[in-house]
Structure formats: structure tokens, C-alpha cells
Design an enzyme around this catalytic site. Structure first.
Site, PDB file in Angstrom:
ATOM      1  N   TYR A  96      27.180  14.494  78.932  1.00 11.49           N
ATOM      2  CA  TYR A  96      26.218  15.925  78.556  1.00 11.49           C
ATOM      3  C   TYR A  96      25.020  15.771  79.711  1.00 11.49           C
ATOM      4  O   TYR A  96      24.489  14.521  79.643  1.00 11.49           O
ATOM      5  CB  TYR A  96      25.779  15.626  77.137  1.00 11.49           C
ATOM      6  N   TRP A 122      21.868  18.510  81.978  1.00  9.34           N
ATOM      7  CA  TRP A 122      21.458  19.518  82.922  1.00  9.34           C
ATOM      8  C   TRP A 122      21.824  19.310  84.436  1.00  9.34           C
ATOM      9  O   TRP A 122      21.771  20.472  84.987  1.00  9.34           O
ATOM     10  CB  TRP A 122      20.007  19.732  82.445  1.00  9.34           C
TER      11      TRP A 122
HETATM   12  N1  LIG Z   1      13.498  13.657  70.604  1.00  5.42           N
HETATM   13  C1  LIG Z   1      14.174  14.763  71.029  1.00  5.42           C
HETATM   14  N2  LIG Z   1      14.980  14.729  72.113  1.00  5.42           N
HETATM   15  C2  LIG Z   1      15.616  15.760  72.878  1.00  5.42           C
HETATM   16  C3  LIG Z   1      15.310  17.063  72.457  1.00  5.42           C
HETATM   17  C4  LIG Z   1      14.295  17.264  71.640  1.00  5.42           C
HETATM   18  O1  LIG Z   1      13.952  18.149  71.303  1.00  5.42           O
HETATM   19  N3  LIG Z   1      13.709  16.202  71.040  1.00  5.42           N
HETATM   20  N4  LIG Z   1      15.919  18.040  73.166  1.00  5.42           N
HETATM   21  C5  LIG Z   1      17.070  17.832  73.584  1.00  5.42           C
HETATM   22  C6  LIG Z   1      17.713  18.802  74.766  1.00  5.42           C
HETATM   23  S1  LIG Z   1      17.400  20.466  73.937  1.00  5.42           S
HETATM   24  C7  LIG Z   1      18.470  18.758  75.753  1.00  5.42           C
HETATM   25  S2  LIG Z   1      19.089  19.936  76.528  1.00  5.42           S
HETATM   26  C8  LIG Z   1      18.572  17.225  76.153  1.00  5.42           C
HETATM   27  C9  LIG Z   1      18.197  17.173  77.721  1.00  5.42           C
HETATM   28  O2  LIG Z   1      18.927  15.996  78.165  1.00  5.42           O
HETATM   29  P1  LIG Z   1      19.366  15.727  79.853  1.00  5.42           P
HETATM   30  O3  LIG Z   1      20.185  17.172  80.117  1.00  5.42           O
HETATM   31  O4  LIG Z   1      20.276  14.620  79.708  1.00  5.42           O
HETATM   32  O5  LIG Z   1      18.023  15.468  80.546  1.00  5.42           O
HETATM   33  P2  LIG Z   1      17.876  15.579  82.117  1.00  5.42           P
HETATM   34  O6  LIG Z   1      16.513  14.946  82.334  1.00  5.42           O
HETATM   35  O7  LIG Z   1      17.811  17.076  82.613  1.00  5.42           O
HETATM   36  O8  LIG Z   1      18.813  14.760  82.655  1.00  5.42           O
HETATM   37  C10 LIG Z   1      19.598  15.164  83.598  1.00  5.42           C
HETATM   38  C11 LIG Z   1      19.888  13.950  84.652  1.00  5.42           C
HETATM   39  O9  LIG Z   1      20.596  14.575  85.907  1.00  5.42           O
HETATM   40  C12 LIG Z   1      20.085  13.853  87.058  1.00  5.42           C
HETATM   41  N5  LIG Z   1      20.788  14.683  87.925  1.00  5.42           N
HETATM   42  C13 LIG Z   1      20.102  15.774  88.428  1.00  5.42           C
HETATM   43  N6  LIG Z   1      20.960  16.362  89.546  1.00  5.42           N
HETATM   44  C14 LIG Z   1      22.140  15.529  89.767  1.00  5.42           C
HETATM   45  C15 LIG Z   1      23.164  15.882  90.357  1.00  5.42           C
HETATM   46  O10 LIG Z   1      23.597  16.634  91.232  1.00  5.42           O
HETATM   47  N7  LIG Z   1      24.166  14.594  90.249  1.00  5.42           N
HETATM   48  C16 LIG Z   1      23.830  13.694  89.317  1.00  5.42           C
HETATM   49  N8  LIG Z   1      24.757  12.820  89.257  1.00  5.42           N
HETATM   50  N9  LIG Z   1      22.883  13.700  88.750  1.00  5.42           N
HETATM   51  C17 LIG Z   1      21.932  14.763  88.578  1.00  5.42           C
HETATM   52  C18 LIG Z   1      18.816  13.851  86.795  1.00  5.42           C
HETATM   53  O11 LIG Z   1      18.200  12.784  87.763  1.00  5.42           O
HETATM   54  C19 LIG Z   1      18.408  13.425  85.313  1.00  5.42           C
HETATM   55  O12 LIG Z   1      18.451  12.075  85.028  1.00  5.42           O
HETATM   56  O13 LIG Z   1      17.375  16.398  75.669  1.00  5.42           O
HETATM   57  C20 LIG Z   1      17.649  16.422  74.353  1.00  5.42           C
HETATM   58  N10 LIG Z   1      16.790  15.434  73.692  1.00  5.42           N
HETATM   59  N1  LIG Z   2       8.880  23.438  80.450  1.00  6.76           N
HETATM   60  C1  LIG Z   2      10.016  23.236  80.029  1.00  6.76           C
HETATM   61  N2  LIG Z   2      10.708  24.286  79.253  1.00  6.76           N
HETATM   62  C2  LIG Z   2      11.885  23.997  78.873  1.00  6.76           C
HETATM   63  C3  LIG Z   2      12.701  22.773  78.749  1.00  6.76           C
HETATM   64  C4  LIG Z   2      11.965  21.611  79.223  1.00  6.76           C
HETATM   65  O1  LIG Z   2      12.350  20.460  79.333  1.00  6.76           O
HETATM   66  N3  LIG Z   2      10.734  21.776  80.032  1.00  6.76           N
HETATM   67  N4  LIG Z   2      13.924  22.488  78.110  1.00  6.76           N
HETATM   68  C5  LIG Z   2      14.556  23.734  77.918  1.00  6.76           C
HETATM   69  C6  LIG Z   2      15.874  23.486  76.997  1.00  6.76           C
HETATM   70  S1  LIG Z   2      17.192  22.531  77.434  1.00  6.76           S
HETATM   71  C7  LIG Z   2      15.855  23.958  75.791  1.00  6.76           C
HETATM   72  S2  LIG Z   2      17.012  23.760  74.813  1.00  6.76           S
HETATM   73  C8  LIG Z   2      14.612  24.843  75.181  1.00  6.76           C
HETATM   74  C9  LIG Z   2      14.175  24.217  73.821  1.00  6.76           C
HETATM   75  O2  LIG Z   2      13.517  25.260  73.119  1.00  6.76           O
HETATM   76  P1  LIG Z   2      13.002  24.836  71.947  1.00  6.76           P
HETATM   77  O3  LIG Z   2      13.721  24.155  71.172  1.00  6.76           O
HETATM   78  O4  LIG Z   2      12.390  26.075  70.950  1.00  6.76           O
HETATM   79  O5  LIG Z   2      11.593  24.288  72.252  1.00  6.76           O
HETATM   80  P2  LIG Z   2      10.690  22.867  71.817  1.00  6.76           P
HETATM   81  O6  LIG Z   2       9.500  22.824  73.035  1.00  6.76           O
HETATM   82  O7  LIG Z   2      11.306  21.616  71.594  1.00  6.76           O
HETATM   83  O8  LIG Z   2      10.048  23.371  70.687  1.00  6.76           O
HETATM   84  C10 LIG Z   2       9.419  24.782  70.411  1.00  6.76           C
HETATM   85  C11 LIG Z   2       8.174  24.788  69.415  1.00  6.76           C
HETATM   86  O9  LIG Z   2       8.602  24.777  68.058  1.00  6.76           O
HETATM   87  C12 LIG Z   2       7.521  24.330  67.171  1.00  6.76           C
HETATM   88  N5  LIG Z   2       7.974  23.473  66.089  1.00  6.76           N
HETATM   89  C13 LIG Z   2       8.375  22.169  66.021  1.00  6.76           C
HETATM   90  N6  LIG Z   2       8.815  22.075  64.848  1.00  6.76           N
HETATM   91  C14 LIG Z   2       8.755  23.079  64.125  1.00  6.76           C
HETATM   92  C15 LIG Z   2       8.653  23.262  62.663  1.00  6.76           C
HETATM   93  O10 LIG Z   2       9.270  22.592  62.160  1.00  6.76           O
HETATM   94  N7  LIG Z   2       8.466  24.558  62.170  1.00  6.76           N
HETATM   95  C16 LIG Z   2       8.040  25.535  63.004  1.00  6.76           C
HETATM   96  N8  LIG Z   2       7.757  26.521  62.433  1.00  6.76           N
HETATM   97  N9  LIG Z   2       7.724  25.321  64.360  1.00  6.76           N
HETATM   98  C17 LIG Z   2       8.049  23.878  64.844  1.00  6.76           C
HETATM   99  C18 LIG Z   2       6.517  23.754  67.980  1.00  6.76           C
HETATM  100  O11 LIG Z   2       5.390  24.273  68.178  1.00  6.76           O
HETATM  101  C19 LIG Z   2       7.149  23.756  69.387  1.00  6.76           C
HETATM  102  O12 LIG Z   2       6.486  23.547  70.493  1.00  6.76           O
HETATM  103  O13 LIG Z   2      13.639  24.720  76.035  1.00  6.76           O
HETATM  104  C20 LIG Z   2      13.778  24.982  77.485  1.00  6.76           C
HETATM  105  N10 LIG Z   2      12.829  25.051  78.373  1.00  6.76           N
HETATM  106 MO   LIG Z   3      18.179  21.864  75.844  1.00  7.15          MO
END
Ligand SMILES: Nc1nc2c(c(=O)[nH]1)N[C@H]1C(S)=C(S)[C@@H](COP(=O)(O)OP(=O)(O)OC[C@H]3O[C@@H](n4cnc5c(=O)[nH]c(N)nc54)[C@H](O)[C@@H]3O)O[C@H]1N2
Ligand SMILES: Nc1nc2c(c(=O)[nH]1)N[C@H]1C(S)=C(S)[C@@H](COP(=O)(O)OP(=O)(O)OC[C@H]3O[C@@H](n4cnc5c(=O)[nH]c(N)nc54)[C@H](O)[C@@H]3O)O[C@H]1N2
Ligand SMILES: [Mo]
Length: 786
Positions: free
Chosen positions: A118, A120
């Protein structure tokens, strides 16, 4: 970053990223300058990480093997991040990995290989690393995979039961222009965080969402513990984290008890209202007020305003990334159903406004584009996990788990192969993940950078980044397809994932099947041709892009351009292979359903919106019954010792952990650590001043962070975004990764989703010298002696 005007087209390499299209040009000093796409009205600040990270010393230069694995061979072992790695030549590294893949599949079977991978990765339809890896593994007999995403793991399982199709809610709700024209009140659970909307998987050329957010004229009820980045004029309801469901039930109770609900809509378009109404007994505003910290009078008043207005109720994805994360989504949908506005323009239920750039983006005029992607082949292995059960699977082979009404068994994994993701960023309870990563015989990681995942691997294969290869890219609502040019030579000995996997396939006898005889460039041309949407390839390549809806032959209204390959349920949240995306937007599916629910039924058992689901009830899950319920998070039992609610949300200064070594991400660190935001009164109570290094801890672990004081937080709430590169010293991350603190606890037995958004913690000032951050340097590397 410099700017450009459309009149003076910039030369240089065109390319795109998850945070926007740009060009890489050689600046006056010979260095690389990143120039946003001229058509982008609002380029992402994240572009500022690209140039500074491109040649950072943490790039992986050569294949490297953990010393103990090289000397003693495959087997379970503690995989310390600070153990020495030995650099080897490509041939030796590839021979080692191919032999180990072959050993594992022969001795243990292909299901012992975990290829869920998994993550991005990077934008680009061809070089999408997890897709490349799965295609390769499928040629050698398949692997255990993962389902759904960390983004939406709970909703993707829940919503099909309620409305027949998650996409219906996620991508076909009202667009921003429709909202501007019709919506009078937006009730935004989780807010509309502007920091998140620069990101869309696969890319975006014109960032328009910030502009729409600024221009909103509707009243906004911002329901969130955090007020940062709220649109101007929003009224703040600073509720206690994790209590949205209680608030929603009380809003529903008010509507029903004051007879403000739309009986005609409920009769025609929903099932289960009687059961839902019964469950609301006693769930009034007085009941909810002490739970969520919003006064009862405010709750009643908000319900009445919702009933009198064209109301869009939205729930950010973050709310379902919690324990019992089904409940705020289900309760929000039920509340919107009571208002009777589902299917009306600018009204009803939305999920993810402010979570991702493409939610609400109308995209190019006309039907959305179906882009080609690399076919994945067929995986004969049936074993899978819900994506966030990775540590459980590695620690408990043979154990059974519930998932969406069935019982499955964790396979016994011997080899983990990861490309394009960073589980030591994305997974919860990283101390537990370290124990889990000690179990397999071998861990292979392809990475451009020495991330924590690379440092916990046995074999690290250096991968190129986007600017070092050729591709084509475009996101879900993109207005352009971008020719992704190579701007610089690969770093060190880095290779494309495709080249790495083709070389492994050659050693395992499946090269012809994997490559189909094409070079990377020929694949890019082939994918472009199979899309069939633009001018001839050479023209596209020279122009650097096709703008959709303007060029001849683009988006021929005739038929959708052909897709290559079979739809795969994984990866769509990460820019990977996408299922069919038809062009319905502006809630047209719900609109047709609402007009005539008999003729246009939803794909649910009743054909209607299910406020009560007989199917879910029949599963008998104590943590997700047949209708929405308020449950106190089990984490709250620790509130005595750990009184602060930590919100671990998405970072404003990078995408997840990507390019954490880049300039924008580094500039936002405090004392070299990730910034933790505290309310000034909470800080004062603990003798913490702005700029202090603090210890953030609970029973699962500790991390160090740099204090920032912020009055836009509810008291008792602290915010530490995800993505600081994990830097363990014992059970402490010295750099500020909140997943040292979060629990590896599923949302429920129904969905088994990620719950990383919340944890309870204590914070104290760190006295004395904090230990140094080590992840800005590569690990100790030795040359192989030969
Ligand atoms: N506590 C907490 N944890 C969370 C979340 C949260 O809300 N709270 N959010 C979650 C969510 S929504 C998501 S989507 C995940 C994201 O988790 P990930 O998608 O695992 O996070 P990234 O940092 O985007 O990791 C992508 C990796 O791919 C590498 N990469 C980039 N391009 C290439 C390529 O071309 N080839 C290879 N081999 N590698 C490459 C980058 O260097 C990077 O290390 O995290 C989750 N974790
Ligand atoms: N700059 C930037 N943008 C991103 C990403 C990134 O890594 N960097 N990641 C992308 C990805 S993979 C995803 S999945 C999306 C995720 O999108 P989301 O999951 O919606 O984003 P988050 O920033 O984790 O959370 C959004 C907001 O939810 C609110 N929140 C947290 N807990 C609670 C709660 O219990 N109740 C209420 N009402 N509000 C709460 C907080 O204000 C928090 O900032 O974002 C995407 N956009
Ligand atoms: Mo995500």
C-alpha cells in the site's frame, strides 16, 4: 519556486505530481527550478519540497543489504533501523531477491509472499510502483494482497450497504459551482480544511478548490475540535474529538421530536426509518451536550437552521479513520435523509469536501476522462487482508478475522515485497509494527529514499523518482493529460521500478510476460495510444500536454476512450488503477433516484437508502449494529492518565511522509522536530513555552515534538500531523511521528479500517538536551568486501 505567465511559455521538462503539474527548468545557477503549470491559479506550496529533496543525501544510491541477512540468510530477526547495510552490485542484489522469491514460493507457496504494498508512490500512469509490483508478482504465481485504503477503509466497506455504491457519495455529490449557486448552509463535520485540497491522486493541473472555498457565500457550521483553515465567517462548534455521532443523533432527535423531518422523502427513498427513530429515544440535545461539549441550545438551534435551509451536510474522511468510524458516516447520512434533500442540487450528504482536491471539482467540461493504466494480470492467490491489518497478519499467522460478514484467516507471510509506500509512516503503533516486521524471513523494499521502511528492510533497491524517467500523468478530475519528461539523470545507480521488476522477471523466467517486449518508453506510447484521446504521441510529447475538451479528438463524446487492463479495487485512492469512472456528477445518480426510486433503485437490498441495514444487523457485530449508534471510544478508558486528545491529521507541508527532507517541510519543524500544536492554557499548565521540545507519550510509545501554541484548538486537544520520518530510539521517535502513539485498533469487525486519526496522550516539557534527529543522514553503509 518562480512564477510564469501563459504568454511566456516555459521550456524545460513538463511533469505532474499528486500535488500539481509543473515544469523543471534549469535556473541561472545551473540548479533545477520548479515552475508551476501556467494554467494553475493556485499552485501547491508542496512544490517547494521537490528541488531541495531531489539530490538529498538520504537518496538511496546503490542496492543495499542488511548485514545480518547477508551473513546469515533469510529468517525472522529483529530488524533494527540502525543496523549496518552493505552496498552490493545490482546483479548480486537481483540474484539474491530472485532466489529468495523462488525459495519462498516453492517451499511455502505464493500466499507466503505479501505484495499488498500500500502507498501513494508517485504520479504517472505507467511507473505506479505498487501496480508494477503486483503485475510482476502475478506473473510469478501471485501473492497475498490488501484491500481498500488507509484513506477510506471504513467507508468503502460501509457505504455499499447503505447506498449501494461508495462512489455515489464520494465523487458524484454536488460540485463547488452547484454549491455556490444553491447551498444556504454547509454543516461541515471535520471542517473544510484548505490544507488538504492541493492533493489529488494522480495529479491536478488547475487547483480551483481553494478559490471556491474562499468564494463560499453559504453559512458554514464548522464542527471540529480545530478551527484552523476554516473559511472566513464560519461559526465554530468546537466539539470533543470522536463525539460527532452523539451530536448527529441529537440533531436527528431534535428534527424528529419537532416534526421537522421530511416524511415523504423518508417513505419514498429510505428504509429503516422506524428502527432509526426508535433508536433515537433519549438521544436528545441534553444527552449529547456533555458528551460532545456543545451546549444543548446550540444543538437545537442548528437542527432548526438545517431544516429551514438548503443544507449540505458533509463529513470529512478523517471522521471514519477512527474506532467505530462507521457511525459518523452512517449517522450523517441518516441525518441528511431526515432533511429530505438528498439528490437536490447543493443539498444532502457529502463525504470528503476538504479532504481531497477532486471532491466537488467539476473537472473538464464534458465527461471525465478514463485514463489507461498498466494491466495487472490475474492473481491466483485468494488470501488478502483489509489494508490496515498488516501487523496483525504478520504477528498472528493462521488466526481468524472478521470482515464484512465473513471470517477469513491470516496467511503465514515469509516474504514482504514493498514498492511505493511507507508503512513505517502510515501504520499505527509503530513499536508493534517493528515487532511484526521481525517475523518474516525477508523484507524487500524499493525506495528512492532511506525512509524508515527502507531502514527496516533486508534488501533495499534504489528507485528513481518522477523527474528521472518518462511517463504520462493525469488525475481523476484533471483538465490535462501531462507528458512527464525526464529532467535529470537517475540518482546514483537508481533504476525504475519497471526495470528492477523486469530484471527479476528475467531471472524467474517471466520477462516476456511482464514486459510484453516493450521498453518503458514504448509502454508510455502504448498506454497513450490505447487511451486514444489526444493528438499523435509525438505531438503530445513535444507539446508536453493535452488539454481536455479543447484539442481535436479529445474526449470524443462518442465513447469513452478505451481503458487498458482490468479494473482493480485497490489503489484508486492512491492514484493507482481506477475502476470505471463515468461522468455523472452533480449528484445526478441521487437526483435520478430521488425523482423515481422505483425506476432508478440504488444497489442496496431494498433499492433505497438504508437507515437500518438488515444485512449489517445479520452479521451480529457488537461494534457495528444495524443502525448508527454512539459508542464511547475504548481509548477513553485511559483519560485519567492521558488527558489530551491527540489529532494526527494530514500535514500541510508535504504529502504524508513524502519529501520530509524538502525545504517546505523542514522550514515548518520546530527545534528540528515536527510541530505539535497545543492550546496556550494546556501548555501553561505544563510549563511549556512555544519552541520547547516536548515529550508526547502514552502506554504505546513516546515521541518528541516542538511546541507551537494555538488558540484555534479546543482545550484538551493537541494536533501533531502525520509524516515526520520515524526515527526510533528505544520506543521513542525523536523526530515526531504520531504513529509512535496511535493504537493498532480496527474501526470495527465490519470494515477493519485504519483508526490513526485519534489517540489519548500526555505532554510534558523535555528538560536537558534532546537526542539528535538521525534520519536526515543515510544509515551506516559499507562497501561489500570483494
Ligand atoms: N496516524 C495516522 N496515520 C495515517 C493517517 C492518519 O490520518 N493518521 N492517514 C493515512 C492515510 S489517509 C494514508 S493515504 C497513508 C499514506 O501512507 P503512504 O502512501 O505509505 O505514505 P507516503 O509517504 O506517500 O509513502 C509513499 C512512499 O513511496 C515512495 N515513492 C515515491 N515514488 C516512488 C516510486 O516511483 N517508486 C518507489 N519504489 N517508491 C516511491 C516515497 O518515497 C514514499 O516513501 O497514511 C495513513 N496513516
Ligand atoms: N497537504 C496534504 N493534503 C492531503 C494529504 C497530505 O498528506 N498532505 N493527504 C491526502 C490524503 S491521502 C487523504 S486520505 C486526505 C485525508 O483527508 P481527511 O482525512 O479529511 O484529512 P485530515 O487532515 O486527516 O483531517 C481533517 C480534519 O478533521 C478534523 N477532525 C479530526 N478529528 C475530528 C473529530 O473527531 N471530529 C470532527 N468533527 N473533526 C475532526 C480536524 O480538523 C482535521 O484537520 O487528505 C489528502 N490531502
Ligand atoms: Mo489517504
Amino acid at each position: 519556486m518562480t512564477s510564469s505567465t501563459p504568454e511566456a511559455p516555459v521550456r524545460g521538462a513538463s511533469t505532474t505530481s499528486h500535488w500539481g503539474a509543473y515544469r523543471a527548468v534549469t535556473g541561472p545557477d545551473g540548479g533545477l527550478e520548479i515552475v508551476p503549470h501556467p494554467a494553475d491559479p493556485d499552485p501547491s506550496p508542496l512544490l517547494g519540497n521537490v528541488a531541495s529533496a531531489l539530490r538529498h543525501p538520504t537518496r538511496v544510491a546503490r542496492p543495499a543489504v542488511r548485514r545480518s541477512w547477508l551473513e546469515r540468510g533469510p529468517g525472522p530477526r529483529e530488524r533494527r533501523a540502525d543496523e549496518e547495510f552493505v552496498e552490493v552490485g545490482w546483479d548480486e542484489a537481483l540474484d539474491l531477491v530472485a532466489a529468495e522469491l523462488d525459495r519462498v514460493r516453492r517451499v511455502h507457496g505464493n500466499q507466503a509472499i505479501f505484495g499488498g504494498s500500500y502507498g501513494w508512490a508517485s504520479a504517472g500512469r505507467f511507473h505506479h510502483a505498487p501496480g508494477q509490483l503486483r503485475r510482476f508478482l502475478n506473473t510469478v504465481g501471485g501473492c497475498t494482497t490488501s484491500r481498500n485504503s488507509y484513506s477510506l477503509g471504513t467507508s468503502l466497506v460501509l457505504l455499499p450497504h447503505l447506498v449501494g455504491d461508495a462512489e455515489q457519495v464520494l465523487r458524484r455529490a454536488s460540485t463547488w459551482p452547484t454549491i455556490a449557486a444553491h447551498t444556504e448552509l454547509i454543516v461541515a463535520f471535520g471542517g473544510l480544511p484548505g490544507k488538504n485540497v492541493h492533493v489529488t491522486p494522480g495529479g491536478v493541473t488547475r487547483h480551483i478548490t481553494t478559490g471556491h472555498l474562499r468564494a463560499l457565500t453559504a453559512d458554514i457550521a464548522l464542527v471540529s475540535p480545530i478551527r484552523d483553515e476554516a473559511p472566513a465567517g464560519a461559526r465554530w462548534y468546537p466539539l470533543r474529538p470522536g463525539t460527532d455521532t452523539a451530536l448527529m443523533l441529537a440533531l436527528a432527535h431534535t428534527l424528529v421530536s419537532e416534526d421537522l423531518h421530511d416524511r415523504a422523502f423518508l417513505d419514498r427513498c429510505t428504509t429503516g426509518f422506524p428502527e432509526f427513530a426508535r433508536s433515537l429515544e433519549g438521544r436528545d440535545a441534553e444527552w449529547a451536550a456533555p458528551i460532545c461539549g456543545v451546549p444543548a441550545a446550540d444543538i437545537r438551534d442548528l437542527a432548526r437552521r438545517m431544516a429551514r435551509s438548503r443544507t449540505l451536510l458533509t463529513v470529512t474522511w478523517s471522521l471514519q479513520r477512527t474506532e467505530y468510524g462507521e457511525q459518523p458516516v452512517w449517522a450523517g447520512l441518516a441525518l441528511a435523509a431526515l432533511l429530505g434533500q438528498i439528490g437536490l442540487p447543493g443539498g444532502g450528504f457529502g463525504h470528503g469536501y476538504g479532504s481531497m482536491g477532486d471532491v466537488g471539482d467539476p473537472g473538464p467540461a464534458g465527461p471525465a476522462v478514463r485514463l489507461p493504466y498498466l494491466p495487472q494480470g490475474r492473481n491466483p492467490v485468494e488470501a488478502f487482508i483489509p489494508v490496515a491489518r498488516i501487523a496483525d497478519m504478520l504477528l498472528h499467522p493462521g488466526e481468524r478475522f472478521d470482515y464484512d460478514g465473513a471470517v477469513h484467516t491470516y496467511p503465514d507471510i515469509r516474504l514482504v515485497h514493498w514498492a511505493g509506500g511507507n508503512p513505517f509512516h502510515h501504520h499505527q503503533d509503530l513499536n508493534r509494527l517493528r515487532r511484526a516486521f521481525a517475523r518474516p524471513d525477508t523484507i524487500v523494499v524499493h525506495e528512492p529514499y532511506w525512509t524508515a521502511t527502507a531502514r527496516h528492510a533486508d534488501v533495499v533497491l534504489p528507485a528513481t523518482v518522477t523527474l528521472e524517467r518518462e511517463d504520462l500523468g493525469s488525475g481523476r478530475r484533471d483538465t490535462h493529460v501531462i507528458a512527464m519528461h525526464r529532467a535529470v539523470e537517475p540518482y546514483g545507480e537508481a533504476r525504475d521500478d519497471y526495470a528492477i521488476l523486469a530484471a527479476l522477471a528475467a531471472r524467474l523466467g517471466t520477462e516476456a510476460q511482464f514486459t510484453e517486449g516493450r521498453t518503458a518508453r514504448q509502454w508510455v506510447e502504448h498506454l497513450y495510444a490505447s487511451w486514444g484521446g489526444g493528438p499523435p504521441f509525438e505531438e503530445f510529447w513535444a507539446a508536453g500536454e493535452v488539454e481536455l475538451g479543447t484539442g481535436p479528438g479529445t474526449r470524443t463524446g462518442t465513447a469513452s476512450p478505451t481503458r487498458t487492463g482490468t479494473a482493480s479495487p485497490t489503489g484508486t485512492e492512491t492514484g493507482g488503477p481506477a475502476p470505471d469512472e463515468s461522468a455523472d456528477d452533480d449528484g445526478t445518480l441521487f437526483a435520478a433516484f430521488r425523482r423515481d426510486p422505483e425506476a432508478n433503485p440504488l444497489r442496496t437490498p431494498s433499492g433505497r437508502i438504508e437507515l437500518y441495514s438488515g444485512t449489517i444487523a445479520s452479521f451480529g457485530y457488537d461494534d457495528c449494529p444495524g443502525h448508527p449508534v454512539w459508542r464511547e471510544p475504548s481509548e477513553w478508558r485511559h483519560v485519567g492518565r492521558y488527558p489530551l486528545h491527540l489529532i494526527a491529521d494530514q500535514p500541510a507541508t508535504r504529502l504524508h511522509s513524502q519529501l520530509d527532507v524538502g525545504a517546505v517541510s523542514r522550514a515548518a519543524k520546530v527545534a528540528g522536530r515536527e510541530a505539535i500544536h497545543l492550546h496556550p492554557l494546556d501548555a501553561a499548565e505544563r510549563g511549556i513555552a512555544a519552541g520547547d521540545v516536548v515529550r508526547v507519550f502514552n502506554d504505546r510509545g513516546t515521541c518528541l515534538a516542538g511546541a507551537v501554541l494555538n488558540t484555534n484548538l479546543r482545550r484538551g486537544v493537541v494536533r501533531l500531523p502525520t509524516g515526520a520520518w520515524y526515527d526510533p530510539l528505544g520506543d521513542t521517535c525523536v523526530h515526531g511521528n504520531p504513529n509512535a502513539l496511535t493504537a493498532d485498533r480496527p474501526s470495527s469487525r465490519l470494515s477493519q479500517g485504519c483508526t490513526g486519526q485519534h489517540a489519548l496522550v500526555q505532554v510534558e516539557r523535555l528538560d536537558g538536551d534532546p537526542p539528535p534527529v538521525t534520519v536526515l543522514e543515510p544509515p551506516v553503509l559499507r562497501k561489500a568486501a570483494r
